[in-house]
Design an enzyme around this catalytic site. Structure first.
Site, PDB file in Angstrom:
ATOM      1  NE  ARG A  65      -8.755  17.586  13.925  1.00 29.58           N
ATOM      2  CZ  ARG A  65      -9.348  18.531  14.637  1.00 29.58           C
ATOM      3  NH1 ARG A  65     -10.171  18.214  15.622  1.00 29.58           N
ATOM      4  NH2 ARG A  65      -9.089  19.801  14.404  1.00 29.58           N
ATOM      5  CD  GLN A 118      -9.024  11.762  -4.568  1.00 27.46           C
ATOM      6  OE1 GLN A 118      -8.501  12.575  -5.330  1.00 27.46           O
ATOM      7  NE2 GLN A 118      -9.830  10.803  -4.989  1.00 27.46           N
ATOM      8  CD  GLU A 157      25.707  -1.600  11.107  1.00 23.23           C
ATOM      9  OE1 GLU A 157      26.625  -1.400  10.286  1.00 23.23           O
ATOM     10  OE2 GLU A 157      25.674  -1.049  12.228  1.00 23.23           O
TER      11      GLU A 157
END
Ligand SMILES: Cc1cc2nc3c(=O)[nH]c(=O)nc-3n(C[C@H](O)[C@H](O)[C@H](O)COP(=O)(O)OP(=O)(O)OC[C@H]3O[C@@H](n4cnc5c(N)ncnc54)[C@H](O)[C@@H]3O)c2cc1C
Length: 243
Positions: free
Chosen positions: A127, A138, A101
């Site tokens: 954008r 950066q 799991e």
């Protein structure tokens, strides 16, 4: 044992609202009569009989496709045919599935983190603010690049754990290490993805707020980061048990 009567409570039981059957672990021998506390627990696959089990759904922040519940079990009759394996060895059977799991969850967290980074990079390319894409800065690039490196490292650890598991070798350290690294890296990636989107990171339209909500569940379940670190401290570094 013909029929035994079980009482108890369990929180965070997934999919109980849809279930007719449940996997149930119950103490069938007192703790002071067993060599170790994990002995004396038995595993059953039995009817989720609503005459004896009250199910209370928990309203929660994410993972809405699966219901989570509190169960109150009151004198539930369980026939002996419903016992899985040997009486008293139930917890040992459950342990068998835990590493698998953890590995599975590591892989899903790497996937979620990658998905968040992909959306963040797309947004950063598109954008434009002050005449250039925000992705040219950066301060936008570096957190995303750092998350990429952390996710890929977590992925390698998950594959290392999976390789050991598949060849039948002990993989507790690697499976827990991978779950820890992947969940933390996914959380950071999803947070960075929201921040890269600025205000739109908070808008449902861009999905990254959902990724951030959804990654939290596997940061804390099925085992929290603190408990993994305690396990690693004990097993990898031979430090004394802290809890
Ligand atoms: C949506 C959801 C679904 C779930 N599904 C399931 C399910 O299907 N089946 C199931 O069995 N469980 C399920 N769980 C339970 C989940 O595994 C536990 O909530 C999780 O392991 C944390 O345990 P707890 O809630 O008892 O935290 P607690 O033990 O109360 O701990 C609270 C906090 O304290 C920290 N803490 C506790 N002890 C120590 C210590 N000694 N040192 C340092 N820190 C410590 C923990 O790390 C944690 O951050 C689910 C939980 C959620 C939220």
């Amino acid at each position: 044992m013909t029929t035994i009567i079980i009482k108890g409570e369990k929180i965070w039981t997934s999919t109980a609202l849809q279930s007719n059957k449940m996997l149930l672990i119950a103490r069938t021998k007192r703790e002071d009569e067993t060599a170790r506390p994990i002995d004396g627990l038995s595993l059953f696959y039995t009817d989720l009989n609503r005459d004896h089990v009250e199910i209370r759904p928990i309203d929660k922040m994410g993972r809405k496709c699966v219901d989570s519940n509190q169960l109150f079990i009151d004198d539930l009759p369980v026939p002996k045919e419903d016992l899985i394996g040997e009486e008293g060895k139930g917890f040992r059977y459950l342990l068998h599935g835990l590493n698998a799991e953890r590995i599975l969850i590591s892989a899903s967290m790497v996937g979620l983190g990658r998905c968040a980074l992909k959306r963040a990079a797309e947004y950063a390319r598109d954008r434009v603010v002050f005449g250039r894409p925000i992705g040219m800065n950066q301060a936008i690039q570096h957190p995303l690049a750092q998350s990429w490196a952390e996710l890929e490292a977590a992925n390698l650890m998950a594959f290392r754990a999976a390789g050991l598991y598949d060849s039948g070798k002990e993989c507790g350290l690697e499976a827990n290490g991978a779950k820890y690294l992947a969940a933390e890296a996914a959380f950071k990636s999803c947070t960075n993805a929201v921040m890269t989107h600025g205000g739109m990171g908070y808008a449902k339209e861009f999905h990254v707020e959902r990724y951030l909500r959804e990654c939290l569940i596997h940061r804390l379940a099925p085992i929290s980061p603190q408990l993994i670190l305690s396990y690693l401290a004990e097993r990898a570094l031979d430090l004394p048990k802290s809890y």
